[in-house]
Scaffold this motif. Structure first.
Motif, PDB file in Angstrom:
ATOM      1  N   VAL A   1       0.861  -1.182   0.000  1.00  0.00           N
ATOM      2  CA  VAL A   1       0.000   0.000   0.000  1.00  0.00           C
ATOM      3  C   VAL A   1       0.898   1.233   0.000  1.00  0.00           C
ATOM      4  O   VAL A   1       1.837   1.333   0.794  1.00  0.00           O
ATOM      5  CB  VAL A   1      -0.977  -0.011   1.208  1.00  0.00           C
TER       6      VAL A   1
ATOM      7  N   HIS B   1      -5.060   5.600   0.273  1.00  0.00           N
ATOM      8  CA  HIS B   1      -5.304   4.172   0.473  1.00  0.00           C
ATOM      9  C   HIS B   1      -4.855   3.768   1.878  1.00  0.00           C
ATOM     10  O   HIS B   1      -5.530   3.002   2.572  1.00  0.00           O
ATOM     11  CB  HIS B   1      -4.537   3.373  -0.601  1.00  0.00           C
TER      12      HIS B   1
ATOM     13  N   GLU C   1      -7.399   4.501   4.439  1.00  0.00           N
ATOM     14  CA  GLU C   1      -8.530   3.556   4.458  1.00  0.00           C
ATOM     15  C   GLU C   1      -8.188   2.300   5.254  1.00  0.00           C
ATOM     16  O   GLU C   1      -9.072   1.643   5.791  1.00  0.00           O
ATOM     17  CB  GLU C   1      -8.885   3.138   3.020  1.00  0.00           C
TER      18      GLU C   1
END
Ligand SMILES: [Fe+2]
Length: 234
Positions: free
Chosen positions: A148, A153, A156
């Motif tokens: 990631v 992102h 999240e």
């Protein structure tokens, strides 16, 4: 590197082209790609080649590996082990990126009599966390996964609570950092044991030797700043 494209126009097509089609073709070509200067030169083997140093800009592509998947690498680990480790490590990676950002935030926003000491200490910890971010991400890549990376992102995935946009009192800043450390450490202990059970010694080693050891040391240094000791008189 883009594949070489031929600029040679077949003789038959060239002969039948009209001026009108030439104009529309040039217009379409200008829309698609910027004009690029090409040179024709003889290479050492005697062949004539077209060359350009114009980068291919504004390119779009398809996703060639989805997040949450692993490729097959010949590293002696099962698909299940690599999938499991990548999922656990991506959690640690997201949380570590947030911890790094929190360290920088509090390094900038520090206040008070111990400003300079804490300003420097938090920056040192931020550097160490950034090093961990890179190590964890590259471990995920080594396992064939997808690390990631985009901060949106990351936001999240992380379970670390968002800090206020403003400035908290100094003890609250330090407590916030300690809580983030503890969340990462508790998860890392569990992930280390389970990745070892799955046979992934490399991920176990990274979690124990780097994530846990670094986090524990940093938590110690932070916690000592929350001991209420008299500064001048005992
Ligand atoms: Fe700085």
């Amino acid at each position: 590197m883009p594949a070489k494209r031929s600029t040679t126009i077949p003789a038959a097509r060239s002969a039948t082209r009209t001026a009108a089609s030439d104009t529309s073709r040039r217009a379409a070509s200008t829309t698609r790609r910027p004009a690029r200067s090409r040179t024709r030169a003889a290479s050492p083997d005697g062949a004539t080649r077209t060359a350009t140093s114009q980068p291919w800009l504004h390119q779009k592509g398809v996703v060639i590996q989805e997040f949450g998947t692993v490729r097959q690498f010949p590293i002696g680990l099962s698909y299940d082990a690599r999938m499991y480790s990548c999922q656990r490590l991506n959690q640690t990676l997201a949380d570590t990126q947030i911890l790094h950002a929190l360290y920088k935030k509090h390094h900038w926003l520090m206040r008070g009599a111990t400003f300079y000491q804490l300003h420097l200490l938090l920056d040192k910890h931020a550097d160490e966390q950034l090093e961990l971010v890179d190590q964890i991400a590259e471990r995920i890549q080594t396992l064939g996964g997808v690390a990631v990376g985009d901060p949106r992102h990351v936001a999240e995935i992380t379970r670390i609570q968002r800090a206020p946009d403003g400035v908290e009192e100094v003890p609250a800043m330090l407590s916030r950092l300690l809580e983030a450390h503890e969340m990462i450490l508790a998860d890392a202990h569990d992930a280390a044991a389970r990745t070892a059970d799955m046979g992934d010694d490399g991920s176990n080693d990274l979690l124990v030797s780097d994530v846990i050891r670094t986090g524990e040391m940093e938590a110690w240094f932070l916690a000592e700043h929350l001991v209420d000791t008299p500064l001048v008189q005992a």
